[in-house]
Design a protein around this motif. Sequence first.
Motif, mmCIF file in Angstrom:
data_model
loop_
_atom_site.group_PDB
_atom_site.id
_atom_site.type_symbol
_atom_site.label_atom_id
_atom_site.label_comp_id
_atom_site.label_asym_id
_atom_site.label_seq_id
_atom_site.Cartn_x
_atom_site.Cartn_y
_atom_site.Cartn_z
ATOM 1 N N ALA A 99 6.430 1.642 13.243
ATOM 2 C CA ALA A 99 5.943 1.643 14.880
ATOM 3 C C ALA A 99 4.487 2.085 14.864
ATOM 4 O O ALA A 99 3.750 2.666 15.704
ATOM 5 C CB ALA A 99 6.957 2.367 15.876
ATOM 6 N N ASN A 100 4.608 3.586 13.635
ATOM 7 C CA ASN A 100 2.620 4.355 14.276
ATOM 8 C C ASN A 100 1.949 2.719 13.898
ATOM 9 O O ASN A 100 1.011 3.469 14.590
ATOM 10 C CB ASN A 100 3.540 5.283 13.388
ATOM 11 C CG ASN A 100 3.989 6.910 13.736
ATOM 12 O OD1 ASN A 100 4.285 6.685 14.979
ATOM 13 N ND2 ASN A 100 4.634 7.520 12.932
ATOM 14 N N LEU A 141 8.491 1.641 3.432
ATOM 15 C CA LEU A 141 7.830 1.470 4.711
ATOM 16 C C LEU A 141 9.994 0.964 5.646
ATOM 17 O O LEU A 141 10.396 0.334 5.288
ATOM 18 C CB LEU A 141 7.620 -0.502 5.032
ATOM 19 C CG LEU A 141 6.436 0.271 6.696
ATOM 20 C CD1 LEU A 141 5.842 0.806 6.598
ATOM 21 C CD2 LEU A 141 6.176 -1.951 6.774
ATOM 22 N N VAL A 142 8.829 2.994 6.483
ATOM 23 C CA VAL A 142 10.596 2.737 7.000
ATOM 24 C C VAL A 142 10.541 2.167 8.707
ATOM 25 O O VAL A 142 9.197 2.206 9.081
ATOM 26 C CB VAL A 142 11.490 3.593 7.528
ATOM 27 C CG1 VAL A 142 11.618 4.198 5.697
ATOM 28 C CG2 VAL A 142 10.287 5.052 7.006
ATOM 29 N N TRP A 161 1.171 -1.194 -0.027
ATOM 30 C CA TRP A 161 0.265 0.136 -0.097
ATOM 31 C C TRP A 161 0.902 1.204 0.155
ATOM 32 O O TRP A 161 0.640 2.430 -0.392
ATOM 33 C CB TRP A 161 -0.554 -0.633 1.225
ATOM 34 C CG TRP A 161 -1.933 1.292 1.482
ATOM 35 C CD1 TRP A 161 -2.968 1.449 0.971
ATOM 36 C CD2 TRP A 161 -1.413 1.979 1.791
ATOM 37 N NE1 TRP A 161 -3.459 2.838 0.723
ATOM 38 C CE2 TRP A 161 -2.381 3.531 1.957
ATOM 39 C CE3 TRP A 161 -0.558 2.925 2.685
ATOM 40 C CZ2 TRP A 161 -2.623 4.357 2.369
ATOM 41 C CZ3 TRP A 161 -0.737 4.036 3.200
ATOM 42 C CH2 TRP A 161 -1.147 5.243 3.220
ATOM 43 N N LEU A 162 1.646 1.480 0.243
ATOM 44 C CA LEU A 162 2.777 2.277 0.822
ATOM 45 C C LEU A 162 3.676 2.736 -0.351
ATOM 46 O O LEU A 162 3.870 4.096 -0.969
ATOM 47 C CB LEU A 162 3.983 2.596 2.089
ATOM 48 C CG LEU A 162 4.399 3.516 2.577
ATOM 49 C CD1 LEU A 162 3.710 4.560 3.293
ATOM 50 C CD2 LEU A 162 5.648 3.339 3.286
#
Length: 76
Positions: A39-40, A33-34, A24-25
């Motif tokens: 975490a968020n 994705l990092v 999705w990102l």
Amino acid sequence: LGLGQKSGLPLSGEASGILPGPDWLRSATRGTLVDGQTANVSIGQGYVLTTPLQMAMVAATVANGGTSYYPRIVDQ
């Protein structure tokens, strides 16, 4: 838990919400994705978008000891 999906109830205008993942990102932001984004998402922030019904289903699943039930609309 039904996050990121429609409930299947006959509700007009129901949105599916967003539970982002790497695919999705890449498609939505053209990024990767990092760790900070992971975490968020894990605590329900960032790109996560849910409906009140989805959050009620999450709370009901926790209250039922992990058993998830399909929501229903009753008349009486």
